[in-house]
Enzyme design. Sequence first.
Site, PDB file in Angstrom:
ATOM      1  N   GLU A  77     -17.608  17.599  36.923  1.00 35.66           N
ATOM      2  CA  GLU A  77     -16.353  18.446  35.977  1.00 35.66           C
ATOM      3  C   GLU A  77     -17.049  17.628  34.619  1.00 35.66           C
ATOM      4  O   GLU A  77     -17.083  16.777  34.509  1.00 35.66           O
ATOM      5  CB  GLU A  77     -15.052  17.588  36.092  1.00 35.66           C
ATOM      6  CG  GLU A  77     -14.463  18.301  34.761  1.00 35.66           C
ATOM      7  CD  GLU A  77     -12.797  17.815  34.958  1.00 35.66           C
ATOM      8  OE1 GLU A  77     -13.076  16.470  34.659  1.00 35.66           O
ATOM      9  OE2 GLU A  77     -12.532  18.300  34.020  1.00 35.66           O
TER      10      GLU A  77
ATOM     11  N   HIS B 171      -5.972  22.410  38.281  1.00 43.00           N
ATOM     12  CA  HIS B 171      -4.730  22.403  38.354  1.00 43.00           C
ATOM     13  C   HIS B 171      -4.603  22.050  36.741  1.00 43.00           C
ATOM     14  O   HIS B 171      -3.820  21.618  36.279  1.00 43.00           O
ATOM     15  CB  HIS B 171      -4.652  21.169  38.787  1.00 43.00           C
ATOM     16  CG  HIS B 171      -6.318  19.759  38.221  1.00 43.00           C
ATOM     17  ND1 HIS B 171      -7.786  19.704  38.841  1.00 43.00           N
ATOM     18  CD2 HIS B 171      -6.139  18.979  37.158  1.00 43.00           C
ATOM     19  CE1 HIS B 171      -8.099  19.420  38.098  1.00 43.00           C
ATOM     20  NE2 HIS B 171      -7.194  18.237  37.512  1.00 43.00           N
ATOM     21  N   ASP B 172      -6.462  21.901  35.461  1.00 37.49           N
ATOM     22  CA  ASP B 172      -5.886  21.589  34.724  1.00 37.49           C
ATOM     23  C   ASP B 172      -6.446  23.026  33.652  1.00 37.49           C
ATOM     24  O   ASP B 172      -5.675  22.983  32.674  1.00 37.49           O
ATOM     25  CB  ASP B 172      -7.483  21.422  33.866  1.00 37.49           C
ATOM     26  CG  ASP B 172      -7.348  20.151  34.457  1.00 37.49           C
ATOM     27  OD1 ASP B 172      -8.574  19.257  34.357  1.00 37.49           O
ATOM     28  OD2 ASP B 172      -6.168  19.121  34.692  1.00 37.49           O
TER      29      ASP B 172
HETATM   30  O1  TEU Z   1      -9.424  16.175  32.910  1.00 37.21           O
HETATM   31  C1  TEU Z   1     -11.013  16.274  31.857  1.00 37.21           C
HETATM   32  C2  TEU Z   1     -10.430  17.068  30.812  1.00 37.21           C
HETATM   33  O2  TEU Z   1     -11.513  17.301  29.970  1.00 37.21           O
HETATM   34  C3  TEU Z   1      -9.466  18.195  30.656  1.00 37.21           C
HETATM   35  O3  TEU Z   1      -8.303  17.176  31.082  1.00 37.21           O
HETATM   36  C4  TEU Z   1      -8.617  18.851  29.733  1.00 37.21           C
HETATM   37  O4  TEU Z   1      -9.344  18.444  27.939  1.00 37.21           O
HETATM   38  C5  TEU Z   1      -7.585  19.090  29.479  1.00 37.21           C
HETATM   39  O5  TEU Z   1      -6.797  19.570  30.209  1.00 37.21           O
HETATM   40  C6  TEU Z   1      -7.078  19.411  28.553  1.00 37.21           C
HETATM   41  O6  TEU Z   1      -5.526  20.100  28.632  1.00 37.21           O
HETATM   42  C7  TEU Z   1      -9.904  15.280  34.129  1.00 37.21           C
HETATM   43  C8  TEU Z   1      -8.867  15.859  34.758  1.00 37.21           C
HETATM   44  O7  TEU Z   1      -9.172  17.583  35.470  1.00 37.21           O
HETATM   45  C9  TEU Z   1      -7.515  16.391  34.380  1.00 37.21           C
HETATM   46  O8  TEU Z   1      -6.596  17.027  34.987  1.00 37.21           O
HETATM   47  C10 TEU Z   1      -7.395  14.879  33.796  1.00 37.21           C
HETATM   48  O9  TEU Z   1      -6.016  14.562  32.871  1.00 37.21           O
HETATM   49  C11 TEU Z   1      -8.171  14.144  32.563  1.00 37.21           C
HETATM   50  O10 TEU Z   1     -10.011  14.568  33.221  1.00 37.21           O
HETATM   51  C12 TEU Z   1      -9.063  12.933  33.029  1.00 37.21           C
HETATM   52  O11 TEU Z   1      -8.833  11.851  33.856  1.00 37.21           O
END
Ligand code: TEU
Length: 555
Positions: free
Chosen positions: A256, A328-329
């Site tokens: 990621e 999921h984000d």
């Molecule tokens: O996401 C990293 C990230 O950059 C995103 O979390 C983004 O900043 C955020 O979704 C803004 O809404 C990873 C995971 O995919 C995420 O679910 C986690 O919350 C995050 O890392 C922390 O582990």
Amino acid sequence: MQKKWWHGKVAYQIYPKSFYDTNGDGIGDLRGIIEKLDYLKELGVDIVWISPCFCSPLADQGYDISDYYNIDPRFGTLADMDELIAEAKKRDMYIVLDLVVNHCSDEHEWFQKALADPDGPYGKYFYIEECKDGKLPCNWRSYFGGPVWEKIPGTDKYYLHVFHKKQPDLNWENPEVRHEIYKMINWWLDRGVAGFRIDAIINIKKALPFKDYPVDREDGLSSIHYMLEDAQGVLDFLHEMADNTFKPHNAFSVGEVFNEKQEELPDFIGDNGCFSTMFDFNETIFGGSPKGWYDSRLITPDDFKHCCFESQRKVENIGFLSNIIENHDEPRGVSRYIPEGDCCETSKKMLGTISFMLKGLPFLYQGQELGMENLTFTSIDEVDDISTLDEYQVALDAGLSPEEALKTVNRLSRDNARTPFQWNDSENAGFTSGTPWLRVNPNYTKINAAEQTQREDSVLNYYKKLTALRKNPQYADTIVYGDLEPVWEDCHNLMAFYRRGSQQTLLVIANYQKQPQTVTLDAPYKKVLLNNLGQLAAEGTQLHLEGYQAVVLEL
Ligand code: TEU
Ligand code: CA
């Protein structure tokens, strides 16, 4: 480009909490995934990435791990995971877990020991600093709002957390931390896991010593992205990790990654890169506004087209991307990339055609294969996601009314993709016999797997055709390795590209609007391989595409 075992595969992301609940507690579990492996196999899925299911207080829905060596009882047991790995193997499927090592949970024993003795050995597993002249060590803003420093009770010390305060950052500068992490990764790989999706990994390298960056909001803080621009050397850590874990196991790894520099791409996903592949979070789509979600603009069809082609060009002759329309984000892809009011099965299939025919590894996010859509939250009290709750407050602070603020966060909320999977039209969409942890989208009576399984022209059955085409021996090499060459790029709301293989050329065309469009080919096509609508009207080289019609042609 070296051939790898995962080339030509189709991947699927499961958010376990919302996938399928087998014990009626309203939370999806590993036994639910085991029970649905045949559904995934029939869909044409090979690689299954499961978002975190390790022990966690679920402050960030499992992305805050308190024991890397065990499964959270709410999701099941280690024995369930072993059974899932074994059952997947029986079906020639591969289980990939989520590697969350930029931070752990504040309930992890390492952090508990650091709290008890901040100056002791475990204090060095984290970033623990004191204020200077009454000022915090730096003015960075957490991804979830507020300063990145939280006070350690009973001391004048603070610990760093670039995400939530319950997610203290692990100090990767400490070789003991790195070796603890590599040991854990190898433990899971030796247990039969096929690889990992690597979470937020660009954050593990901080620009040190801590310093302030330009203030960019009223809160007097600075976006973490300024620091990340400054940080040097993340790849040293990533190569060390890959050399000590993934590579000796020939394991799959998908990063990621965002904020990467173009010249670093060979080190990320090249033949000798640290990862097999990576997701590309294109700035136009995922960058949003520095002010906050309330200020980010809608994505147009041409934005989507240019972002896809920009990402493809970035990695040309370097390595493979993993292509998504959602995760999921993010909000549901069909709700984000299809113009308001045009969200229908035809346009959903069009989006899937584009994503699956790009060069790279296609990732389906659970429910995408049904065309699941955003859920409109009627009150902020329904929202679970900590990121959304923060952005709601940012919108209020910027002067939006509660109604306007709710509207804007609804559009981008991570909860849109976290509503329970819609299996059938029975209560709670067949997801649970109990009370679901998050509201089920009421449209489950119309959008669900059972109904679409038995309807030939459903989105689900169209995705099965997409996965079958990608694996068709006659076309697989062209689809996996063929060069991608955009065509008619300046045509408004039309997305088209060649896939040029050594033996054949395919042409993908998507009329990305409600109005019909006509395109002129250089020569009549040989064969229609996929078509998301009934017929394709053609007169010689003139193709007449209906609204949101997408086709894959063999030339
Ligand atoms: O996401 C990293 C990230 O950059 C995103 O979390 C983004 O900043 C955020 O979704 C803004 O809404 C990873 C995971 O995919 C995420 O679910 C986690 O919350 C995050 O890392 C922390 O582990
Ligand atoms: Ca359950």
